[in-house]
Motif scaffolding. Structure first.
Motif, PDB file in Angstrom:
ATOM      1  N   LEU A  39     -18.231  -3.358  24.429  1.00  0.00           N
ATOM      2  CA  LEU A  39     -17.165  -3.796  25.324  1.00  0.00           C
ATOM      3  C   LEU A  39     -16.022  -4.311  24.457  1.00  0.00           C
ATOM      4  O   LEU A  39     -16.187  -5.268  23.701  1.00  0.00           O
ATOM      5  CB  LEU A  39     -17.647  -4.892  26.260  1.00  0.00           C
ATOM      6  N   LEU A  40     -14.873  -3.675  24.549  1.00  0.00           N
ATOM      7  CA  LEU A  40     -13.690  -4.057  23.790  1.00  0.00           C
ATOM      8  C   LEU A  40     -12.709  -4.754  24.712  1.00  0.00           C
ATOM      9  O   LEU A  40     -12.250  -4.172  25.695  1.00  0.00           O
ATOM     10  CB  LEU A  40     -13.036  -2.814  23.166  1.00  0.00           C
ATOM     11  N   CYS A  41     -12.381  -6.014  24.399  1.00  0.00           N
ATOM     12  CA  CYS A  41     -11.401  -6.772  25.171  1.00  0.00           C
ATOM     13  C   CYS A  41     -10.176  -6.960  24.285  1.00  0.00           C
ATOM     14  O   CYS A  41     -10.137  -7.879  23.454  1.00  0.00           O
ATOM     15  CB  CYS A  41     -11.994  -8.111  25.609  1.00  0.00           C
ATOM     16  N   GLU A  42      -9.191  -6.097  24.450  1.00  0.00           N
ATOM     17  CA  GLU A  42      -7.999  -6.068  23.594  1.00  0.00           C
ATOM     18  C   GLU A  42      -6.807  -5.621  24.435  1.00  0.00           C
ATOM     19  O   GLU A  42      -6.851  -4.553  25.059  1.00  0.00           O
ATOM     20  CB  GLU A  42      -8.227  -5.104  22.427  1.00  0.00           C
ATOM     21  N   MET A  89     -16.703  -6.610  33.879  1.00  0.00           N
ATOM     22  CA  MET A  89     -17.492  -5.598  33.190  1.00  0.00           C
ATOM     23  C   MET A  89     -18.836  -6.155  32.739  1.00  0.00           C
ATOM     24  O   MET A  89     -19.868  -5.477  32.842  1.00  0.00           O
ATOM     25  CB  MET A  89     -16.719  -5.071  31.983  1.00  0.00           C
ATOM     26  N   LEU A  90     -18.852  -7.373  32.256  1.00  0.00           N
ATOM     27  CA  LEU A  90     -20.103  -7.981  31.805  1.00  0.00           C
ATOM     28  C   LEU A  90     -21.089  -8.157  32.955  1.00  0.00           C
ATOM     29  O   LEU A  90     -22.305  -8.112  32.751  1.00  0.00           O
ATOM     30  CB  LEU A  90     -19.829  -9.333  31.148  1.00  0.00           C
ATOM     31  N   GLN A 145     -21.676 -20.650  28.345  1.00  0.00           N
ATOM     32  CA  GLN A 145     -22.185 -21.660  29.268  1.00  0.00           C
ATOM     33  C   GLN A 145     -23.008 -21.035  30.389  1.00  0.00           C
ATOM     34  O   GLN A 145     -23.936 -21.655  30.921  1.00  0.00           O
ATOM     35  CB  GLN A 145     -21.023 -22.462  29.855  1.00  0.00           C
ATOM     36  N   GLN A 146     -22.685 -19.788  30.727  1.00  0.00           N
ATOM     37  CA  GLN A 146     -23.417 -19.069  31.766  1.00  0.00           C
ATOM     38  C   GLN A 146     -24.694 -18.416  31.234  1.00  0.00           C
ATOM     39  O   GLN A 146     -25.426 -17.799  31.993  1.00  0.00           O
ATOM     40  CB  GLN A 146     -22.518 -18.000  32.383  1.00  0.00           C
ATOM     41  N   GLY A 147     -24.942 -18.558  29.927  1.00  0.00           N
ATOM     42  CA  GLY A 147     -26.155 -18.003  29.345  1.00  0.00           C
ATOM     43  C   GLY A 147     -26.057 -16.559  28.914  1.00  0.00           C
ATOM     44  O   GLY A 147     -27.079 -15.930  28.614  1.00  0.00           O
ATOM     45  N   VAL A 148     -24.850 -15.998  28.851  1.00  0.00           N
ATOM     46  CA  VAL A 148     -24.673 -14.622  28.408  1.00  0.00           C
ATOM     47  C   VAL A 148     -24.859 -14.584  26.890  1.00  0.00           C
ATOM     48  O   VAL A 148     -24.126 -15.239  26.156  1.00  0.00           O
ATOM     49  CB  VAL A 148     -23.282 -14.081  28.786  1.00  0.00           C
ATOM     50  N   GLU A 149     -25.828 -13.799  26.422  1.00  0.00           N
ATOM     51  CA  GLU A 149     -26.199 -13.817  25.009  1.00  0.00           C
ATOM     52  C   GLU A 149     -25.673 -12.635  24.216  1.00  0.00           C
ATOM     53  O   GLU A 149     -26.042 -12.452  23.059  1.00  0.00           O
ATOM     54  CB  GLU A 149     -27.727 -13.868  24.882  1.00  0.00           C
ATOM     55  N   ILE A 150     -24.812 -11.838  24.787  1.00  0.00           N
ATOM     56  CA  ILE A 150     -24.285 -10.668  24.089  1.00  0.00           C
ATOM     57  C   ILE A 150     -23.642 -11.093  22.768  1.00  0.00           C
ATOM     58  O   ILE A 150     -22.895 -12.077  22.723  1.00  0.00           O
ATOM     59  CB  ILE A 150     -23.264  -9.924  24.975  1.00  0.00           C
ATOM     60  N   PRO A 151     -23.919 -10.386  21.664  1.00  0.00           N
ATOM     61  CA  PRO A 151     -23.230 -10.695  20.411  1.00  0.00           C
ATOM     62  C   PRO A 151     -21.727 -10.469  20.568  1.00  0.00           C
ATOM     63  O   PRO A 151     -21.300  -9.476  21.141  1.00  0.00           O
ATOM     64  CB  PRO A 151     -23.834  -9.704  19.411  1.00  0.00           C
ATOM     65  N   VAL A 152     -20.947 -11.416  20.064  1.00  0.00           N
ATOM     66  CA  VAL A 152     -19.487 -11.348  20.197  1.00  0.00           C
ATOM     67  C   VAL A 152     -18.832 -11.404  18.823  1.00  0.00           C
ATOM     68  O   VAL A 152     -19.093 -12.322  18.041  1.00  0.00           O
ATOM     69  CB  VAL A 152     -18.951 -12.492  21.070  1.00  0.00           C
ATOM     70  N   MET A 183     -19.808  -7.175  22.000  1.00  0.00           N
ATOM     71  CA  MET A 183     -18.448  -7.333  22.543  1.00  0.00           C
ATOM     72  C   MET A 183     -17.471  -7.629  21.412  1.00  0.00           C
ATOM     73  O   MET A 183     -17.736  -8.458  20.544  1.00  0.00           O
ATOM     74  CB  MET A 183     -18.431  -8.474  23.565  1.00  0.00           C
ATOM     75  N   ILE A 184     -16.327  -6.934  21.427  1.00  0.00           N
ATOM     76  CA  ILE A 184     -15.212  -7.224  20.528  1.00  0.00           C
ATOM     77  C   ILE A 184     -14.170  -7.965  21.349  1.00  0.00           C
ATOM     78  O   ILE A 184     -13.707  -7.465  22.378  1.00  0.00           O
ATOM     79  CB  ILE A 184     -14.605  -5.942  19.950  1.00  0.00           C
ATOM     80  N   LEU A 185     -13.791  -9.157  20.905  1.00  0.00           N
ATOM     81  CA  LEU A 185     -12.937 -10.022  21.721  1.00  0.00           C
ATOM     82  C   LEU A 185     -11.670 -10.425  20.967  1.00  0.00           C
ATOM     83  O   LEU A 185     -11.740 -11.082  19.929  1.00  0.00           O
ATOM     84  CB  LEU A 185     -13.716 -11.279  22.124  1.00  0.00           C
TER      85      LEU A 185
END
Length: 227
Positions: free
Chosen positions: A4-7, A39-40, A68-75, A48-50
């Motif tokens: 997931l690219l956020c740019e 998307m998440l 804080q919501q517990g989303v563990e995706i590597p960022v 994820m690229i942020l």
């Protein structure tokens, strides 16, 4: 690997998408924090690229919120903010890596592979499963030492199963690993990929768990392609 690219910069984003796509990664791009949240919640991503300078809110706010919501995706934060304080703030907010613009696509790809490898609990890049080995970086598959030619989708499916050894993955979870959010997916596409993997790597490589999904088969030493 599903990224997931956020740019919000169209030129930078198009270059990343094209570069990572050429290396076999599946990339979905969004330009705002609100779109990233959507998307998440709608699909599975491996990493994820942020960017931090998003038009609707600061990327650090988004990062803190999903942690804080517990989303563990590597960022991986990808930004032009280059002070030590910026880096410390990003890492303390929950980022797993921090890369400055301008950057080299090869380094970006290598860092993404490293994050996914660590998330899967591996210390080396090559994944071994009995006589089967797969290198996500070079996309090389070997069975009993012999190279096996897999399509891009087959590679993505195999990597998803190898990264989740012992876990049952639903058909929808596997589709999220193999396809981008906007890809048109035929109803039998996943079954076709599974059939091809079994034919090339042995019938026991993927187990069907009736009513639940699929999981990686046992790491035997007698795997042979199915005639």
């Amino acid at each position: 690997m599903h990224v997931l690219l956020c740019e919000d910069d169209d030129l930078i984003a198009s270059g990343i998408v094209a570069g990572l796509d050429a290396q076999g990664l599946t990339v979905d791009r969004v330009a705002t924090a609100s779109s990233a949240r959507a998307m998440l919640s709608a699909a599975h991503f491996d990493v994820m690229i942020l960017d931090l300078g998003l038009p609707d809110e600061d990327g650090l706010k988004l990062l803190r919120q999903i942690r804080q919501q517990g989303v563990e995706i590597p960022v991986l934060i990808l930004t032009a903010r280059d002070t030590v304080t910026d880096r410390v703030d990003g890492l303390q907010a929950g980022a797993d890596d921090y890369l400055l613009k301008p950057f080299d696509l090869r380094e970006l790809s290598a860092r993404l592979h490293t994050l996914v490898r660590r998330m899967a609990g591996r210390s080396v890049n090559v994944i071994e499963h009995g006589v089967l080995s797969y290198d996500p970086s070079s996309r090389e598959t070997r069975l009993a030492g012999q190279p096996v030619d897999l399509s891009r989708r087959e590679q993505a499916l195999l990597q998803a199963l190898l990264n989740n050894s012992g876990r049952v993955l639903s058909g929808e979870q596997l589709k999220d690993c193999v396809y981008g959010f906007g890809d048109e997916v035929e109803s039998n596409a996943l079954n076709v990929h599974i059939h091809h993997l079994r034919r090339k790597l042995g019938g026991r490589i993927i187990e069907t768990v009736r009513g639940l999904g699929y999981r990686l088969g046992p790491a035997g030493h007698d795997s042979e392609p199915t005639p």
